[in-house]
Design an enzyme around this catalytic site. Structure first.
Site, mmCIF file in Angstrom:
data_model
loop_
_atom_site.group_PDB
_atom_site.id
_atom_site.type_symbol
_atom_site.label_atom_id
_atom_site.label_comp_id
_atom_site.label_asym_id
_atom_site.label_seq_id
_atom_site.Cartn_x
_atom_site.Cartn_y
_atom_site.Cartn_z
ATOM 1 N N GLU A 138 0.850 -1.191 0.000
ATOM 2 C CA GLU A 138 0.000 0.000 0.000
ATOM 3 C C GLU A 138 0.888 1.245 0.000
ATOM 4 O O GLU A 138 1.873 1.285 0.726
ATOM 5 C CB GLU A 138 -0.908 0.029 1.242
ATOM 6 C CG GLU A 138 -1.929 1.142 1.138
ATOM 7 C CD GLU A 138 -2.847 1.262 2.361
ATOM 8 O OE1 GLU A 138 -3.969 1.738 2.205
ATOM 9 O OE2 GLU A 138 -2.423 0.887 3.463
ATOM 10 N N MET A 273 0.588 -2.469 8.692
ATOM 11 C CA MET A 273 -0.119 -2.586 7.414
ATOM 12 C C MET A 273 -1.085 -3.752 7.490
ATOM 13 O O MET A 273 -0.711 -4.862 7.826
ATOM 14 C CB MET A 273 0.907 -2.794 6.273
ATOM 15 C CG MET A 273 0.283 -3.059 4.922
ATOM 16 S SD MET A 273 -0.755 -1.670 4.406
ATOM 17 C CE MET A 273 -2.007 -2.522 3.461
ATOM 18 N N GLU A 274 -2.358 -3.469 7.097
ATOM 19 C CA GLU A 274 -3.469 -4.380 7.350
ATOM 20 C C GLU A 274 -3.634 -5.503 6.335
ATOM 21 O O GLU A 274 -4.757 -5.960 6.098
ATOM 22 C CB GLU A 274 -4.762 -3.569 7.403
ATOM 23 C CG GLU A 274 -5.212 -2.967 6.071
ATOM 24 C CD GLU A 274 -4.733 -1.549 5.803
ATOM 25 O OE1 GLU A 274 -5.336 -0.873 4.957
ATOM 26 O OE2 GLU A 274 -3.765 -1.102 6.450
ATOM 27 N N GLU A 308 -5.623 -2.100 12.844
ATOM 28 C CA GLU A 308 -5.333 -2.988 11.693
ATOM 29 C C GLU A 308 -6.407 -4.066 11.537
ATOM 30 O O GLU A 308 -6.771 -4.437 10.420
ATOM 31 C CB GLU A 308 -3.951 -3.634 11.842
ATOM 32 C CG GLU A 308 -2.792 -2.647 11.950
ATOM 33 C CD GLU A 308 -2.796 -1.562 10.877
ATOM 34 O OE1 GLU A 308 -3.165 -1.844 9.722
ATOM 35 O OE2 GLU A 308 -2.445 -0.412 11.202
ATOM 36 N N HIS A 311 -9.529 -2.926 9.835
ATOM 37 C CA HIS A 311 -9.386 -2.889 8.372
ATOM 38 C C HIS A 311 -9.782 -4.209 7.705
ATOM 39 O O HIS A 311 -10.080 -4.222 6.514
ATOM 40 C CB HIS A 311 -7.926 -2.616 7.999
ATOM 41 C CG HIS A 311 -7.550 -1.168 7.986
ATOM 42 N ND1 HIS A 311 -8.265 -0.211 7.305
ATOM 43 C CD2 HIS A 311 -6.493 -0.513 8.543
ATOM 44 C CE1 HIS A 311 -7.657 0.968 7.443
ATOM 45 N NE2 HIS A 311 -6.592 0.812 8.195
#
Length: 879
Positions: A138, A273-274, A308, A311
């Site tokens: 991402e 980061m998910e 996270e 998400h």
């Protein structure tokens, strides 16, 4: 082919349905090879296939497309990679038949050291330095690992196979279906994923330990970390399993995957980061060490894990259609992480601490160089800059404002309907508003439009005239300039007590309300005769609205008295203080009135209120330093007096059974006293630090007060006596706990000696500091060190730009070094320096930093004109 260059989005004539991806990373040479077979639906006449690729070498001979009606593969005579546009254009000799065919490509690349795409991170195992392979895709970096349709709306399924050394752990989004040993290599195949966006694909290969648990419905949850650190993953594991259960209830949809892995990565640019089913984290955001982590570290782990995991529903299951709607992902996950944390740890009073999120959003959005929540993104290079306080914090704040307006139950039901309707697909902001409108019957779209489509927010001015409450809204700007804009403002107000409460919408520029009709009471007129009138009015109760309030003098005096007599909640005491600080910075009220208000907080003990007051005190002292030194030392003395009450109540040592919030507050109060040169605090801090040097397990320096001790040590360090500084570096080198390293890095540059600051800045660029952590070293540069930091930034710019230039961390260097200045000459100097050095990914940050310098400079000039300020400060200090 040129018609495809310079376009913000890929053409729509081909739609990916499934990726069969095989990767073979070489962790010694730091390279990788791969093949991908993509099931591709051709939906319009075309001879071209256009997809994303960057920093890859594509093997032209390997490129082929097998149409749906044929078993014969078509070669692509022309294969061109346009690096600037990050697109790969394949030209075929004939028009491709419609329907689902298979596109095949072979490629290779480098495991880079830029913390994006498919990259390498380093770690030590048994004294030996090793590489691990990690992905961070991402916003738009899956294209650096394999050619793909790298846009959030191009969802597909992924079947991943890895070829890796047999002794390593290889993880991806889904569980392993098969491992085949082939000598010292193993081929690992994973279950096919559900439909998802490319930015959520994840792969990690390295040596790891793990701890494991399950959710109530049997989903396997693991936390992976470096060998020997498994115990530090237990707290995050507990939070993770409980949070997945909680969100399953709240969103009324079960977690969609069979497992959830969370993994700590030593080199990681963001916080976490998910990725679907495999969430990656900085070590500081996932690991918690009972003996050496502070209470604030524990809270950080809980809120980041909750963010996270939120998400997995909001972002992964339902994904924004394009980056314009990024705030839907981030604002929502931020808001709901507080909901989860509050449910797990009610004693943390986390919703009160949510005010810090709002304040950060308000500070950035008070700039003329802000941007709307929904921002047009025309190029992948622009995306990084909107991962900021507007998308996360203002986004979360307007969601809280809406929930407060609609009511928790209606909000939750509408949200569940939204997730159900858009599961496994994409959505825009309007889709969420439509669901809320359907669930509540309120005109949500109209209400929220003014908050997401235009930048900024209002200041609501309140005054009493002839028994009427007059409210007027205008755009608030920290520069003090008049701003354009009008909002639909949800006003809540209380009069004299929280039992007398009114809610209404202010839709026009200004409105007058009869107090008797509105609240059934009048307000004291300041004459001293009360006549049964209420003594104060508080607007924006609980700070649920994303706006500032400016009170006339008599209303402000009533609130100051209510603050001192503890008649107001901690949230409202925070709000009055924060609004007053913002108005003072914008030169809409004097510094004298802000300091007079602050003197009402001398017996404040509530963590969130005092924590914000401490943050304000640092800013005020630095601004006043540019006015004159005598005033600065007077104001330091004043703040020391304000914090003394809390410091004495809390003491240095943790008390049996004390609250999590007191543990956090002790560290912050002592750090402030050290930074302002309070002699007793400095002596005691150094005594305890010396004990810690002699014995790292001493009870004299628990983690919550270490930062205070480190800052104290650096206040005493200078070029002729570097012993304290050198001792701190020794502690830094000996610890392998990331939280301890960042705690030290954040303290070093607070030294008032510019020579030492210069040393510190050179140290943060050395091999001893990971690239991800360098910006911590810039976070606390002393007022005396500003000039040195600016010269250093210029001298090292080429190296800094080369090392950090491809990610968002570069922008942190600029804002940290430039924003603290407070002169128009310096603004001009900075502008001239960057005139030839700027690029799209840092343009917004540079403009915002320059604007902050102008705001500071104007504030300094305004304070110089205030009369009798030194006498007032002396008077407030002696009260």
């Amino acid at each position: 082919m040129d018609q495809f260059k310079g376009q913000p989005r890929l053409p729509k004539f081909a739609v990916p349905k499934r990726y069969d991806l095989r990767l073979n990373p070489d962790l010694i040479a730091c390279t990788f090879t791969g093949t991908v077979a993509i099931d591709l639906d051709i939906v319009a006449d075309t001879r071209f296939i256009v997809l994303n690729a960057a920093d890859l070498s594509v093997n032209d001979a390997s490129v082929s497309f097998t149409p749906p009606t044929s078993s014969k593969a078509l070669a692509a005579p022309k294969v061109v990679l346009f690096e600037e546009d990050e697109i790969l254009v394949l030209e075929f000799s004939e028009i491709l038949p419609h329907g689902v065919g298979v596109l095949e490509l072979g490629f290779n690349g480098v495991l880079n050291d830029k913390m994006k795409g498919f990259y390498r991170s380093t770690y030590e195992h048994n004294g030996e330095k090793k590489n691990m392979a990690v992905t961070q895709f991402e916003p738009a970096d899956a294209r650096r690992c394999f050619p793909c349709w790298d846009e959030p709306a191009c969802k597909a399924t992924f079947k991943i196979t890895l070829e890796v050394p047999a002794d390593l752990v290889a993880l991806s989004n889904m569980p392993v279906t098969e491992e085949k040993l082939n000598g010292n290599v193993k081929i690992v195949s994973y279950q096919e994923s559900p439909i998802m966006s490319t930015y959520l694909v994840a792969i990690v290969v390295g040596l790891f330990d793990y701890v494991e648990d399950h959710t109530s419905d049997g989903v396997k949850v693991r936390v992976y970390c470096q060998v020997g650190k498994a115990d530090q993953g237990r707290f995050a594991l507990h939070v993770g399993a409980k949070t997945l259960d909680l969100f399953k209830e709240y969103f009324a949809v079960p977690y969609p995957l069979p497992k959830m892995d969370m993994i700590a990565i030593p080199d990681f640019a963001a916080g976490a980061m998910e990725n679907y089913g495999l969430v990656t984290y900085r070590e500081t955001a996932l690991l918690y060490d009972e003996q050496h982590s502070a209470a604030s570290n524990k809270q950080r782990v809980a809120t980041v894990v909750a963010h996270e995991l939120a998400h997995q529903w909001f972002g992964n299951l339902v994904t924004m259609e394009w980056w314009t709607h990024l705030w839907l992902n981030e604002g929502f996950a931020t808001w709901v992480s507080y909901l989860a944390t509050d449910s797990l740890f009610p004693e943390w009073k986390i919703w009160t601490q949510f005010l810090d999120e709002s304040t950060e959003g308000l500070r950035l959005d008070g700039l003329e160089e802000s941007h709307p929540i929904e921002v047009e993104v025309n190029h992948a290079a622009e995306i990084d800059e909107i991962f900021d306080a507007i998308s996360y914090r203002k986004g979360a704040s307007v969601i809280r404002m809406l929930q407060s307006y609609l009511g928790a139950e209606v909000f939750q039901k509408s949200l569940a309907a939204y997730i159900k309707n858009h599961a496994y697909s994409n959505a825009k902001t309007e889709d969420l508003w439509s669901a809320m409108e359907a669930g509540s019957g309120e005109p949500v779209n109209k209400l929220m439009h003014s908050w997401t489509k235009q930048m900024g927010y209002p200041v609501v001015s309140a005054k009493i005239k002839d028994g009427k409450l007059e409210l007027e809204q205008s755009r608030f700007l920290s520069s003090g300039s008049p701003g354009e804009g009008q909002w639909i403002v949800p006003v809540t107000l209380c009069c004299g007590s929280y039992d007398v409460r009114k809610n209404f919408l202010l839709e026009s520029k200004s409105e007058a309300y009869d107090l008797k009709e509105l609240l059934g009471c009048s307000i004291a007129d300041g004459s001293g005769k009360n006549n049964g009138a209420c003594s104060w009015i508080k607007i924006n109760v609980d700070q649920a609205g994303f706006y500032k309030v400016k009170y006339d003098d008599s209303l402000a005096a009533g609130l100051r008295n209510a603050t001192e007599s503890k008649s107001l909640t901690s949230i409202d005491r925070y709000g009055i203080l924060d609004d007053s600080f913002a108005l003072s910075m914008a030169r809409q009220q004097s510094l004298a009135s802000l300091l007079t208000l602050i003197s009402a907080y001398k017996e404040e003990l509530e963590y969130t209120v005092l924590s914000n007051l401490i943050a304000i005190s640092y800013k005020v002292v630095k601004i006043v330093a540019d006015v004159n030194q005598e005033l600065m030392s007077g104001i330091k003395h004043f703040f020391i007096g304000v914090f003394q009450f809390a410091a004495e109540k809390l003491g240095w040592d943790p008390k049996q059974g004390e609250s999590h919030l007191d543990a956090m507050l002790r560290g912050e109060v002592l750090t402030a006293l050290a930074a302002f040169g309070h002699d007793e605090t400095l002596k005691e801090a150094v005594r305890r630090f010396d004990a810690y040097l002699a014995d790292r397990n001493t009870s004299l320096l628990p983690p919550d007060i270490r930062r205070a001790a480190y800052v104290a040590v650096m206040q005493r360090a200078n070029k002729s006596d570097k012993s304290g500084y050198e001792s701190l570096l020794r502690v830094y080198r000996e610890t392998d706990l990331s939280q301890e390293k960042t705690r030290i890095l954040g303290s070093l540059a607070s030294c008032p000696d510019p020579v030492i600051v210069q040393d510190v800045l050179n140290f943060i660029l050395s091999d001893e500091v990971r690239n991800q952590d360098a910006v911590y070293g810039l976070s606390g540069v002393s007022w005396e060190g500003r000039e040195v930091a600016w010269k250093w930034l210029q001298e090292k710019w080429e190296y800094i730009e080369k090392t950090w230039g491809s990610g968002f961390l570069l922008t942190r260097f600029i804002s940290a070094v430039v924003s603290p200045f407070a002169s128009f000459e310096k603004a001009k100097e900075v502008e001239e320096y960057f005139a030839t050095r700027t690029k799209p990914s840092m343009a917004r940050t540079l403009k915002q930093s320059m604007e902050r310098v102008h705001i500071n400079a104007n504030w300094v000039e305004s304070i110089k004109k205030e009369e009798n300020l030194t006498q007032l400060v002396a008077q407030l200090s002696s009260n």
